[in-house]
Design an enzyme around this catalytic site. Structure first.
Site, PDB file in Angstrom:
ATOM      1  N   ASP A 254      -9.261  -1.856   1.151  1.00 55.57           N
ATOM      2  CA  ASP A 254      -8.299  -1.194   2.084  1.00 55.57           C
ATOM      3  C   ASP A 254      -9.421   0.185   1.332  1.00 55.57           C
ATOM      4  O   ASP A 254     -10.405   0.657   1.579  1.00 55.57           O
ATOM      5  CB  ASP A 254      -7.659  -1.497   0.738  1.00 55.57           C
ATOM      6  N   LYS A 276      -4.225  -0.210   6.528  1.00 52.42           N
ATOM      7  CA  LYS A 276      -4.073   1.856   6.409  1.00 52.42           C
ATOM      8  C   LYS A 276      -4.023   2.160   5.244  1.00 52.42           C
ATOM      9  O   LYS A 276      -2.960   1.580   4.078  1.00 52.42           O
ATOM     10  CB  LYS A 276      -2.960   1.439   8.170  1.00 52.42           C
ATOM     11  N   MET A 389       5.281   4.406  -3.953  1.00 43.97           N
ATOM     12  CA  MET A 389       6.052   4.432  -3.007  1.00 43.97           C
ATOM     13  C   MET A 389       4.551   5.257  -2.498  1.00 43.97           C
ATOM     14  O   MET A 389       4.536   6.063  -2.683  1.00 43.97           O
ATOM     15  CB  MET A 389       7.052   5.230  -3.040  1.00 43.97           C
TER      16      MET A 389
HETATM   17  N1  SAH Z   1      -1.983  -3.330  -5.098  1.00 40.59           N
HETATM   18  C1  SAH Z   1      -2.237  -1.634  -5.435  1.00 40.59           C
HETATM   19  C2  SAH Z   1      -0.741  -1.393  -5.104  1.00 40.59           C
HETATM   20  C3  SAH Z   1      -0.882  -1.099  -3.751  1.00 40.59           C
HETATM   21  S1  SAH Z   1       0.584  -0.268  -2.749  1.00 40.59           S
HETATM   22  C4  SAH Z   1      -1.921  -2.053  -7.803  1.00 40.59           C
HETATM   23  O1  SAH Z   1      -1.727  -2.860  -7.852  1.00 40.59           O
HETATM   24  O2  SAH Z   1      -2.044  -0.680  -8.035  1.00 40.59           O
HETATM   25  C5  SAH Z   1       0.442   1.217  -3.006  1.00 40.59           C
HETATM   26  C6  SAH Z   1       0.246   2.657  -3.821  1.00 40.59           C
HETATM   27  O3  SAH Z   1      -0.144   2.346  -4.903  1.00 40.59           O
HETATM   28  C7  SAH Z   1       0.137   4.061  -3.796  1.00 40.59           C
HETATM   29  O4  SAH Z   1       1.558   4.164  -2.422  1.00 40.59           O
HETATM   30  C8  SAH Z   1       0.857   4.520  -4.233  1.00 40.59           C
HETATM   31  O5  SAH Z   1       1.603   4.591  -5.577  1.00 40.59           O
HETATM   32  C9  SAH Z   1       0.638   3.296  -5.419  1.00 40.59           C
HETATM   33  N2  SAH Z   1      -1.301   3.893  -6.008  1.00 40.59           N
HETATM   34  C10 SAH Z   1      -2.626   2.674  -5.558  1.00 40.59           C
HETATM   35  N3  SAH Z   1      -3.543   3.310  -5.987  1.00 40.59           N
HETATM   36  C11 SAH Z   1      -2.804   4.180  -6.713  1.00 40.59           C
HETATM   37  C12 SAH Z   1      -4.149   5.759  -7.922  1.00 40.59           C
HETATM   38  N4  SAH Z   1      -4.801   6.300  -7.670  1.00 40.59           N
HETATM   39  N5  SAH Z   1      -2.682   6.993  -8.392  1.00 40.59           N
HETATM   40  C13 SAH Z   1      -1.606   7.127  -7.693  1.00 40.59           C
HETATM   41  N6  SAH Z   1      -0.982   5.974  -7.302  1.00 40.59           N
HETATM   42  C14 SAH Z   1      -2.126   4.534  -7.162  1.00 40.59           C
END
Ligand code: SAH
Length: 478
Positions: A254, A276, A389
Site C-alpha cells: 500500500d 490508493k 479516517m
Molecule cells: N490497516 C490499517 C488501517 C488502514 S485505514 C491499520 O491497522 O492501521 C487508513 C487509516 O489508518 C488512516 O486514514 C489513518 O487514520 C490510520 N493510520 C494508518 N497509519 C497511520 C499513522 N502512521 N499515523 C496516523 N494514522 C494512521
C-alpha cells in the site's frame, strides 16, 4: 581539495592483487595501511624520508618498496591507488592533488574532504567482507557498528563463504535457473550446513551440502502472506513480518507503507505499489486481487503488505476470500494497528481505570461509512474512540457525537504520521475538533482519539514534539 563531503559514497571492493599502491608516510598509520594492503595482495610502495622500524624491516625483507625523500608526483607512476598517511597536511594535500590530476583514487587518512576514496571500517570473514562507511561524517559510529557486527558475525561465516565459493560451479550446473537456485540457497542457508560449520564439523557440513545439492526440490507452490507493516516505524515490524518479507518474491504494498519499511525487504524482490491513499475509495481492489492470483499461480511467494494490521480496516478479509476460492495457500501476519501505535507514541493510554473501560475502533472515511455508525453507542461516556479516517468530515463527526450526548468538553488527540519522524499530535476538546485540525492543517494519515484519556498526551508524551494545542486537564478520579 576542499570539496564538500559527498552525501553518499558508492561502495566498491577493489581487486588489488599484484597492483601497485602507494602509501605516503613512514609512521604507524602508514604501517597499518601497508600491512592491510599487502594482505590484500597489493604491491606496496611506501614513500617517506624515513621509515619506522617495522616498515624498515618490511623493506629489508623485500615486502615493500621504499621511495626515499619528500613526495614527488612521479611516485604515482604505475600506481592504481594512493594513500596519504603523513601527519603533514601540506604533503597529504599534494598527494591528493597529484592523484586528482592523474585521475587516481586517493585516500587521505582521517580527511574525508581531501579524499576521493574512503577506506571503510570492515569485518573480515574470509572471502566475506562487510564494509562500513559513514562517508567521513562519523567514523566513530562506523567503528562502533563494526564492533557490533564483529560479535554477531560468527567466524564460521568465512568458511561458509569459502564453501559456497568452491561449489559455485556445481551449484550453477545443478540449478541453472535463478529461481531454483534461490530456493536452494534459501533452504541451504537456513539448514544444517551453517549450523555444522559453527560447530566446526567441516566434514559433516560438506556431506550435508552434497546431500542438499542432490536432493529434489519440489516445484514451488505459490503462496500469499497478508502482512501488517505497522504504522511506519520499522522497529514496530514483527520478527515474523521481517522473515516473510525477506523470503518474498513479490511484494504488493500500500501507499501507507513507509519507505523505511520498504528498505528492509529483500533487495531482489519485485515491489509493486497498489492501492490508493486514504479517502480515495475507488481503489483498484479487483486489480489487487488479480495481481495476487497472477503471481501466486506463477509459483511466487507473494507478500501483500499493508499499513498497520491487515484485518483492521485493511480489506484483508476480502483478499483472503479471493485466495481461498482460488485454492492458494495463505497466511496472515498481524501488524501493530494505527490505534495502538498512535496511542502509544502519543502517550495516550487507550484504557484507564478511571476514565475508559472500553475502546472502539471506528472508521469514518466518508459519508457512507459514517451514516451507518451507531452514534448512540459511540457517544457513550467512559470509553475511548480510535477513529481511522481521512481528515475530511471532522465537523460532522464531532457534531454527531455531541448531538448524541457526548460532552463538548471531551478531550481529543489527533495523531498525524504516528510513529514516524514527522509525527504531530494535536489536542483539544470535541467542540473545537474541526477548527483545530484546520488550524494545524492536519494531513493524512491521521488517527483521531476521543475520550478523557486523550488529554494525557499533554503530560505523558515522549516521542517527537510536545502536543500542539490547549492543555486540557484530565478529570480527577472521584
Ligand atoms: N490497516 C490499517 C488501517 C488502514 S485505514 C491499520 O491497522 O492501521 C487508513 C487509516 O489508518 C488512516 O486514514 C489513518 O487514520 C490510520 N493510520 C494508518 N497509519 C497511520 C499513522 N502512521 N499515523 C496516523 N494514522 C494512521
Amino acid at each position: 581539495m576542499g570539496r564538500p563531503p559527498a552525501s553518499a559514497f558508492f561502495p566498491v571492493f577493489a581487486d588489488l592483487d599484484g597492483r601497485t599502491v602507494l602509501v605516503v608516510g613512514g609512521g604507524t598509520v602508514a604501517l597499518r595501511k601497508a600491512v592491510a594492503l599487502q594482505q590484500a595482495g597489493a604491491m606496496v610502495r611506501v614513500g617517506a624520508p624515513a621509515l619506522n622500524a617495522e616498515l624498515s624491516a618490511m623493506a629489508g625483507r623485500g615486502e615493500i618498496e621504499h621511495l626515499s625523500g619528500r613526495f614527488a608526483p612521479q611516485w604515482l607512476d604505475d600506481v592504481w591507488l594512493a594513500i596519504a598517511a603523513t601527519d603533514d597536511d601540506e604533503v597529504n594535500r599534494a598527494v591528493a592533488q597529484a592523484g586528482e590530476a592523474r585521475r587516481l583514487w586517493v585516500n587521505v587518512v582521517d580527511d574525508a574532504r581531501a579524499s576521493t576514496v574512503q577506506i571503510p571500517a570492515r569485518v573480515d570473514r574470509g572471502p566475506l567482507q562487510v564494509a562500513i562507511s559513514s562517508g567521513g561524517a562519523a567514523p566513530m559510529l562506523a567503528r562502533h557498528l563494526r564492533e557490533t557486527l564483529e560479535t554477531q558475525l560468527d567466524a564460521s561465516m568465512g568458511e561458509l563463504a569459502q564453501l559456497l565459493g568452491r561449489e559455485r560451479g556445481r551449484i550453477r550446473a545443478r540449478f541453472p535457473q535463478l529461481g531454483a537456485r534461490r530456493r536452494f540457497f534459501d533452504r541451504l542457508l537456513r539448514g544444517a550446513v551453517p549450523r555444522l560449520l559453527r560447530k566446526r564439523q567441516h566434514l559433516a557440513a560438506e556431506r550435508e551440502f552434497i546431500a542438499q545439492l542432490n536432493a529434489e526440490i519440489a516445484a514451488p507452490r505459490g503462496s500469499v502472506a497478508l502482512v501488517g507493516a505497522g504504522p511506519g516505524d520499522p522497529g514496530l515490524l514483527t520478527l515474523r513480518a521481517l522473515r516473510v518479507l525477506n523470503e518474498a518474491d513479490v511484494i504488493l504494498h500500500d501507499r501507507l507503507v513507509s519507505e523505511e519499511i520498504l528498505q528492509v525487504v529483500r533487495r531482489d524482490a519485485q515491489r509493486i505499489e497498489v492501492g490508493k491513499q486514504a479517502g480515495n475509495h475507488h481503489a483498484t481492489q479487483e486489480q489487487i486481487h488479480a495481481l495476487m492470483l497472477e503471481h501466486a499461480h506463477a509459483g511466487k511467494r507473494v507478500v501483500r503488505l499493508k499499513g498497520g494490521d491487515p484485518f483492521v480496516f485493511g480489506r484483508g478479509g476480502e483478499e483472503l476470500e479471493v485466495l481461498r476460492d482460488a485454492g492458494i495457500d495463505y497466511e496472515v501476519v498481524p501488524g501493530i494497528t494505527a490505534a495502538l501505535a498512535c496511542a502509544a507514541y502519543a502517550g495516550v493510554p487507550l484504557t484507564h481505570r478511571d476514565h475508559a473501560q472500553s475502546v472502539r475502533l471506528v472508521t469514518a472515511h466518508c459519508k457512507d461509512s459514517s451514516d451507518t455508525l451507531d452514534w448512540q453507542a459511540l457517544a457513550q461516556e467512559r470509553q475511548t474512540l480510535a477513529v481511522y479516517m481521512g481528515v475530511a468530515g471532522l465537523d460532522r463527526f464531532s457534531a454527531k457525537l455531541i448531538e448524541h450526548g457526548r460532552a463538548a468538553s471531551t478531550p481529543f488527540a489527533i495523531v498525524e504520521n504516528g510513529s514516524r519522524p514527522n509525527q504531530r499530535v494535536i489536542v483539544g476538546t470535541l467542540s473545537e475538533l474541526a477548527e483545530r485540525a484546520r488550524e494545524h492543517d492536519v494531513q493524512s494519515p491521521a488517527l483521531l482519539i476521543v475520550g478523557e484519556v486523550a488529554s494525557m498526551a499533554d503530560t505523558l508524551h515522549w516521542f517527537g514534539d510536545a502536543p500542539l494545542g490547549a492543555v486540557v486537564a484530565v478529570a480527577q478520579a472521584a
